[in-house]
Motif scaffolding. Sequence first.
Motif, PDB file in Angstrom:
ATOM      1  N   LEU A   1       6.329  13.697  -1.568  1.00 34.57           N
ATOM      2  CA  LEU A   1       5.824  12.775  -0.692  1.00 34.57           C
ATOM      3  C   LEU A   1       6.209  13.453   0.439  1.00 34.57           C
ATOM      4  O   LEU A   1       7.115  14.215   0.710  1.00 34.57           O
ATOM      5  CB  LEU A   1       6.227  11.397  -0.464  1.00 34.57           C
ATOM      6  N   ASN A   2       5.078  13.335   1.481  1.00 40.07           N
ATOM      7  CA  ASN A   2       5.031  14.182   3.046  1.00 40.07           C
ATOM      8  C   ASN A   2       5.732  13.021   3.869  1.00 40.07           C
ATOM      9  O   ASN A   2       5.026  12.029   4.146  1.00 40.07           O
ATOM     10  CB  ASN A   2       3.906  14.513   3.164  1.00 40.07           C
TER      11      ASN A   2
ATOM     12  N   ALA B   1       5.287  12.914   6.822  1.00 38.43           N
ATOM     13  CA  ALA B   1       4.656  12.618   8.075  1.00 38.43           C
ATOM     14  C   ALA B   1       3.480  11.715   7.673  1.00 38.43           C
ATOM     15  O   ALA B   1       2.584  11.286   8.432  1.00 38.43           O
ATOM     16  CB  ALA B   1       3.891  14.217   8.401  1.00 38.43           C
ATOM     17  N   LEU B   2       3.254  11.448   6.493  1.00 38.80           N
ATOM     18  CA  LEU B   2       2.158  10.457   6.103  1.00 38.80           C
ATOM     19  C   LEU B   2       2.861   9.162   5.529  1.00 38.80           C
ATOM     20  O   LEU B   2       3.913   8.982   5.455  1.00 38.80           O
ATOM     21  CB  LEU B   2       1.648  11.036   4.748  1.00 38.80           C
ATOM     22  N   ASP B   3       1.854   8.119   5.627  1.00 37.44           N
ATOM     23  CA  ASP B   3       2.153   6.811   5.346  1.00 37.44           C
ATOM     24  C   ASP B   3       1.944   6.522   3.669  1.00 37.44           C
ATOM     25  O   ASP B   3       0.827   6.983   3.232  1.00 37.44           O
ATOM     26  CB  ASP B   3       1.326   5.713   5.997  1.00 37.44           C
ATOM     27  N   TYR B   4       2.828   5.854   3.118  1.00 34.08           N
ATOM     28  CA  TYR B   4       2.450   5.415   1.540  1.00 34.08           C
ATOM     29  C   TYR B   4       2.619   4.083   1.399  1.00 34.08           C
ATOM     30  O   TYR B   4       3.309   3.230   1.854  1.00 34.08           O
ATOM     31  CB  TYR B   4       3.708   6.223   0.779  1.00 34.08           C
ATOM     32  N   TRP B   5       2.124   3.602   0.244  1.00 31.40           N
ATOM     33  CA  TRP B   5       2.129   2.177  -0.308  1.00 31.40           C
ATOM     34  C   TRP B   5       2.787   2.206  -1.546  1.00 31.40           C
ATOM     35  O   TRP B   5       2.699   3.053  -2.500  1.00 31.40           O
ATOM     36  CB  TRP B   5       0.807   1.698  -0.525  1.00 31.40           C
ATOM     37  N   PHE B   6       3.968   1.498  -1.597  1.00 29.72           N
ATOM     38  CA  PHE B   6       4.694   1.490  -2.771  1.00 29.72           C
ATOM     39  C   PHE B   6       4.296   0.052  -3.419  1.00 29.72           C
ATOM     40  O   PHE B   6       4.558  -0.925  -2.839  1.00 29.72           O
ATOM     41  CB  PHE B   6       6.233   1.598  -2.698  1.00 29.72           C
ATOM     42  N   SER B   7       4.337  -0.056  -4.695  1.00 31.26           N
ATOM     43  CA  SER B   7       4.273  -1.260  -5.182  1.00 31.26           C
ATOM     44  C   SER B   7       5.299  -1.340  -6.504  1.00 31.26           C
ATOM     45  O   SER B   7       5.410  -0.177  -7.376  1.00 31.26           O
ATOM     46  CB  SER B   7       2.780  -1.508  -6.103  1.00 31.26           C
TER      47      SER B   7
ATOM     48  N   PHE C   1       1.088   5.061  -3.912  1.00 36.65           N
ATOM     49  CA  PHE C   1      -0.322   5.610  -3.218  1.00 36.65           C
ATOM     50  C   PHE C   1      -0.057   6.149  -1.882  1.00 36.65           C
ATOM     51  O   PHE C   1       0.735   5.705  -0.979  1.00 36.65           O
ATOM     52  CB  PHE C   1      -1.131   4.251  -3.210  1.00 36.65           C
ATOM     53  N   GLN C   2      -0.858   7.206  -1.587  1.00 30.79           N
ATOM     54  CA  GLN C   2      -1.322   7.411  -0.036  1.00 30.79           C
ATOM     55  C   GLN C   2      -1.921   6.240   0.430  1.00 30.79           C
ATOM     56  O   GLN C   2      -2.754   5.544  -0.043  1.00 30.79           O
ATOM     57  CB  GLN C   2      -1.951   8.647   0.123  1.00 30.79           C
TER      58      GLN C   2
END
Length: 453
Positions: A201-202, A204-210, A223-224
Amino acid sequence: SGTATSGSDFTQLINQPFVFSAGGSTMQSVTVDITGDQLVEDDETFTISLSTPMPERLILDDTTATGTISDDDSALFDDFNDGNDNGWTHYNPLGTASFSAVSGGYRIQSGAVSPLPAKPVRAASGHQDLGNELDFALGVEVASWAAGLNQGIGLMGRTGPFRIVDFSGYAFLYFPGLAQAQIVRLDRELMTPLEVADVTLNPALDYWFSFSGTGDSLEGKIFQKDDLGTPLVTVNATDNRYLGGSSGVYVTAHPADRGSAVDVTFDNFLASAVIPPLLAVGTDTVSQPEGAGGSTVYDFEVTRGGAVDVTLSVDWAVGAGGAGVADVSDFVGGLPSGTVTFASGQTSAPISISVAGDQVVELDESFQLSLSGATSRAMILEGTAGGLIQNDDSANLDLGFGANALQVLEGRDGIRTAVTVLQLSAPVDLPVSVTISTGDFTATVADNDYVPR
């Protein structure tokens, strides 16, 4: 007919006879079996119809009735925009961690610990309304984390009690240093990976964890955030040692580097028996030349995660106005707006915006696409995206109309005025300036032929 679906929402009655005995009761009850679920959704309707009366001279009155299935499921959601973490219980076994609602989310951090502790630097925050969950479905945005720390960040379920000698349960964690996502079991905080998968994962980006658990089945996905349709990684594990406990967010130093600092910012925490539909529009700015005429299409994509087995719609609109911002004249047919509809099982839907081409020299202009009004109680996680209309027009600025365009008779005395014209070759929609200077050629300032500028 109605919005409910036979089979999944209710048991359909097909040509079910109802007989009124001669001299018997004048009223009978019609019973429809409703199928319960844990899905957060809109209220749904079904209809009951009467037909084929016997004897034929029986007159049917009010032949249809509508039943409403009221949804009684709900999701717990905290975006931390109130500036606090009321309702959360902290787990801070070493006393080194801090918990704070900050601009952009909920930050948990701890400095490095030396000498090395017996167990890793770690911290957790569990929501007080999620104290004894068996089946759980959790989601959280991982907005940022400190790069270079050997830490694991993510969600926890069926954990507790929040005491050093007792803290047990499950967690779904991403370890940047390992480039791995793991479902781990915590046995009095002894971490045992159950299943792992490689993913990078980067920060600098936002991610969604489930992270979800049903019976002995555990599943974690990442998910991105602006693409909820396709997970970057999915981890599945099976374990039934712990059957109830708290849910929340968790961060830990990796056991191999147990004194490491930890630092992560979460946002938009969500918990439900079943995660509701989630929507996001891609956040990358769509940028292209506007064209000299006709129209140019700017394509955006809305993706759906969470519950995908329901039909839903979401409205969209383009805002305009202001310096450097597109206005109504920049679009075909006025400011664009519309509605995107998702069929059951559909995970992405396009939005196309037509920009009107022209031959006017102007600045690049921006516009913003916004989502609103989602149905089926869907949650909009990423609701705005940007577009940039690139100017592809140009203009030439000419002085006069040729080398001999500026002529004047000097006269015998006094001052005469010589006039020329500055000519733009195309219209412009922004200020244009130029500096003018005179210079000697065969006429000179020294001979008093002209007044310099």
